[in-house]
Design a protein around this motif. Structure first.
Motif, PDB file in Angstrom:
ATOM      1  N   ASN A 110      63.042 -88.287  -1.669  1.00 46.30           N
ATOM      2  CA  ASN A 110      61.578 -88.261  -1.663  1.00 46.30           C
ATOM      3  C   ASN A 110      60.997 -88.006  -3.055  1.00 46.30           C
ATOM      4  O   ASN A 110      59.813 -87.689  -3.190  1.00 46.30           O
ATOM      5  CB  ASN A 110      61.077 -87.197  -0.682  1.00 46.30           C
ATOM      6  N   SER A 111      61.857 -88.145  -4.092  1.00 46.12           N
ATOM      7  CA  SER A 111      61.445 -88.045  -5.503  1.00 46.12           C
ATOM      8  C   SER A 111      60.841 -86.687  -5.866  1.00 46.12           C
ATOM      9  O   SER A 111      60.050 -86.581  -6.798  1.00 46.12           O
ATOM     10  CB  SER A 111      60.444 -89.162  -5.844  1.00 46.12           C
ATOM     11  N   ILE A 112      61.225 -85.654  -5.123  1.00 45.30           N
ATOM     12  CA  ILE A 112      60.773 -84.302  -5.452  1.00 45.30           C
ATOM     13  C   ILE A 112      61.685 -83.710  -6.533  1.00 45.30           C
ATOM     14  O   ILE A 112      61.232 -83.025  -7.438  1.00 45.30           O
ATOM     15  CB  ILE A 112      60.755 -83.417  -4.189  1.00 45.30           C
TER      16      ILE A 112
ATOM     17  N   LEU B 149      51.414 -83.040  -0.939  1.00 48.16           N
ATOM     18  CA  LEU B 149      52.161 -81.794  -0.997  1.00 48.16           C
ATOM     19  C   LEU B 149      53.519 -82.005  -1.661  1.00 48.16           C
ATOM     20  O   LEU B 149      53.990 -81.156  -2.426  1.00 48.16           O
ATOM     21  CB  LEU B 149      52.347 -81.208   0.403  1.00 48.16           C
ATOM     22  N   LYS B 150      54.154 -83.157  -1.415  1.00 50.88           N
ATOM     23  CA  LYS B 150      55.425 -83.472  -2.096  1.00 50.88           C
ATOM     24  C   LYS B 150      55.236 -83.472  -3.605  1.00 50.88           C
ATOM     25  O   LYS B 150      56.074 -82.945  -4.354  1.00 50.88           O
ATOM     26  CB  LYS B 150      55.950 -84.838  -1.645  1.00 50.88           C
ATOM     27  N   LYS B 151      54.128 -84.074  -4.055  1.00 50.36           N
ATOM     28  CA  LYS B 151      53.849 -84.126  -5.489  1.00 50.36           C
ATOM     29  C   LYS B 151      53.664 -82.724  -6.051  1.00 50.36           C
ATOM     30  O   LYS B 151      54.175 -82.387  -7.127  1.00 50.36           O
ATOM     31  CB  LYS B 151      52.601 -84.969  -5.752  1.00 50.36           C
ATOM     32  N   SER B 152      52.955 -81.885  -5.303  1.00 50.23           N
ATOM     33  CA  SER B 152      52.731 -80.508  -5.735  1.00 50.23           C
ATOM     34  C   SER B 152      54.039 -79.728  -5.791  1.00 50.23           C
ATOM     35  O   SER B 152      54.283 -78.968  -6.746  1.00 50.23           O
ATOM     36  CB  SER B 152      51.752 -79.818  -4.778  1.00 50.23           C
ATOM     37  N   ILE B 153      54.905 -79.924  -4.786  1.00 49.24           N
ATOM     38  CA  ILE B 153      56.205 -79.244  -4.759  1.00 49.24           C
ATOM     39  C   ILE B 153      57.036 -79.648  -5.969  1.00 49.24           C
ATOM     40  O   ILE B 153      57.644 -78.812  -6.642  1.00 49.24           O
ATOM     41  CB  ILE B 153      56.964 -79.563  -3.456  1.00 49.24           C
ATOM     42  N   ALA B 154      57.051 -80.958  -6.264  1.00 51.07           N
ATOM     43  CA  ALA B 154      57.824 -81.471  -7.400  1.00 51.07           C
ATOM     44  C   ALA B 154      57.353 -80.849  -8.708  1.00 51.07           C
ATOM     45  O   ALA B 154      58.172 -80.445  -9.555  1.00 51.07           O
ATOM     46  CB  ALA B 154      57.718 -82.990  -7.470  1.00 51.07           C
TER      47      ALA B 154
END
Length: 404
Positions: free
Chosen positions: A279-281, A41-46
């Motif tokens: 978190n690299s977002i 989900l973090k990757k998707s948010i980014a």
């Protein structure tokens, strides 16, 4: 005049986002902190947040837009509100119409402004009656969720009422649906080419808004400070006189000004923004957020009128090497390694760019804060040197005065 020491003293600093607002944003993902969000989900948010740098539509991205841009945009409206405050044009109780509310960053920025006024003036009563226009149902739901968290921070002497109109802004939009006139009309990041709003729609909207604005009311437009959108506000200025509106702030250069100008506010202190980076977002977080704005009225009131300059800035090419003293509106400023560069205009410049260089040592010696050299402020410079047709240098004996 209302007391507002917190607003005045802290606007030039990196303000914090209220904890209740941060809790509300985290609740959109049902977590207590950003690190609790799953890796996928973090990757998707980014990826979704990144899309907004080149602008994409909001479909399936409402939460992601809110998570970052609600925070970034929160305090922008304080700049034009301060213009009204310093001119004694802030009223205790107002009817507000806001166009294109989104998740509510401008709305909550306004509420926050009034919150501090209410706290510092406990013997007085304040109220905001808000009519909010938003076409995206998802943003309306997000706004309601944030308000349910934020309302616990509202002091007892500030009453907030609001209602949504889930409609679009187009050429057929009519304010006849409202049975009240407004003290304040707000718009932020909506009336530009990125949102596919045509020039004809803006022109029609100005007519409608002027009809519903109280005689001593104000309209605030806030738009991205983007070169690709530089024609938007100048075109808006050209339409003003047709509808009995005048430019109150940030300058009174009239409808012929075509300068690209930028106001700025600090990116607020926020645990969420810090965690988005950790978190690299979000990769890069700047200190400032840049924007342009205009405050309109129809009572002819101006925030300030410049004293006439002996040598107009448009004429400095004829005085290269000479010493000059002048008054000017600040259009934009930025910090270099050992100096500040300020773009200025005395209403004679039109398309001509004039830049003033102030050594950092002189800047701090005269105890000027960085956000004082901001769009919406007036600068008076005594004994500076004309370097060439577009540059003026401040020297050790230069005196600088800022009016906010």
């Amino acid at each position: 005049m209302l007391k507002s020491s917190f607003i005045e003293n802290h606007y030039g600093e990196m303000l914090e986002i209220p904890n209740s607002a941060e809790d509300a944003l985290l609740s959109l993902y049902s977590v207590d902190k950003i690190s609790d969000i799953s890796c996928s989900l973090k990757k998707s948010i980014a990826e979704k947040i990144k899309m907004f740098s080149d602008f994409e539509n909001y479909k399936n991205k409402h939460r992601e837009y809110t998570l970052y841009y609600f925070l970034v945009n929160f305090y922008k409206v304080w700049r034009p509100l301060l213009d009204l405050y310093y001119s004694g044009q802030i009223q205790n109780s107002i009817n507000v119409l806001e166009l294109g509310v989104g998740p509510g960053s401008t709305t909550f920025g306004l509420i926050s402004f009034y919150k501090y006024l209410a706290i510092e003036n406990p013997e007085q009563q304040f109220s905001l009656n808000l009519i909010l226009i938003e076409k995206e149902k998802e943003f309306i739901d997000i706004f309601n969720s944030i308000f349910n968290f934020y309302k616990k921070d509202i002091p007892k002497n500030l009453q907030i009422t609001y209602q949504f109109k889930n409609i679009t802004i187009d050429e057929n939009f009519s304010t006849t649906m409202f049975d009240i006139n407004f003290d304040l009309i707000l718009e932020s990041n909506m009336l530009n080419e990125n949102e596919y709003i045509s020039e004809q729609t803006v022109d029609s909207l100005l007519k409608e808004l002027s009809a519903k604005l109280k005689k001593q009311g104000s309209i605030i437009f806030i738009e991205p400070a983007d070169k690709s959108l530089k024609n938007y506000l100048p075109q808006t200025r050209k339409n003003l006189t047709k509808y009995c509106l005048n430019i109150f702030a940030p300058c009174n250069c009239g409808t012929s000004c075509n300068q690209l100008c930028m106001a700025k506010s600090f990116i607020p202190k926020s645990k969420i923004i810090e965690d988005l980076k950790k978190n690299s977002i979000i990769k890069n977080i700047k200190d400032f957020h840049y924007f342009e704005y205009i405050v309109l009225r129809k009572d002819g009131l101006l925030k300030c009128i410049l004293e006439p300059n002996k040598i107009q800035l448009s004429q400095i090419n004829d005085h290269i090497g000479e010493e000059i003293s002048f008054n000017a509106f600040i259009l934009f400023s930025f910090k270099k390694k050992d100096s500040f560069r300020i773009k200025v205009c005395d209403c004679s410049c039109k398309d001509k760019e004039i830049w003033v260089t102030i050594p950092i040592s002189l800047f701090y010696k005269q105890k000027i804060t960085e956000l004082e050299i901001n769009r919406g402020c007036v600068i008076k410079i005594t004994k500076a040197k004309i370097v060439n047709s577009s540059n003026i240098d401040c020297e050790n004996n230069t005196r600088i005065t800022i009016r906010r």
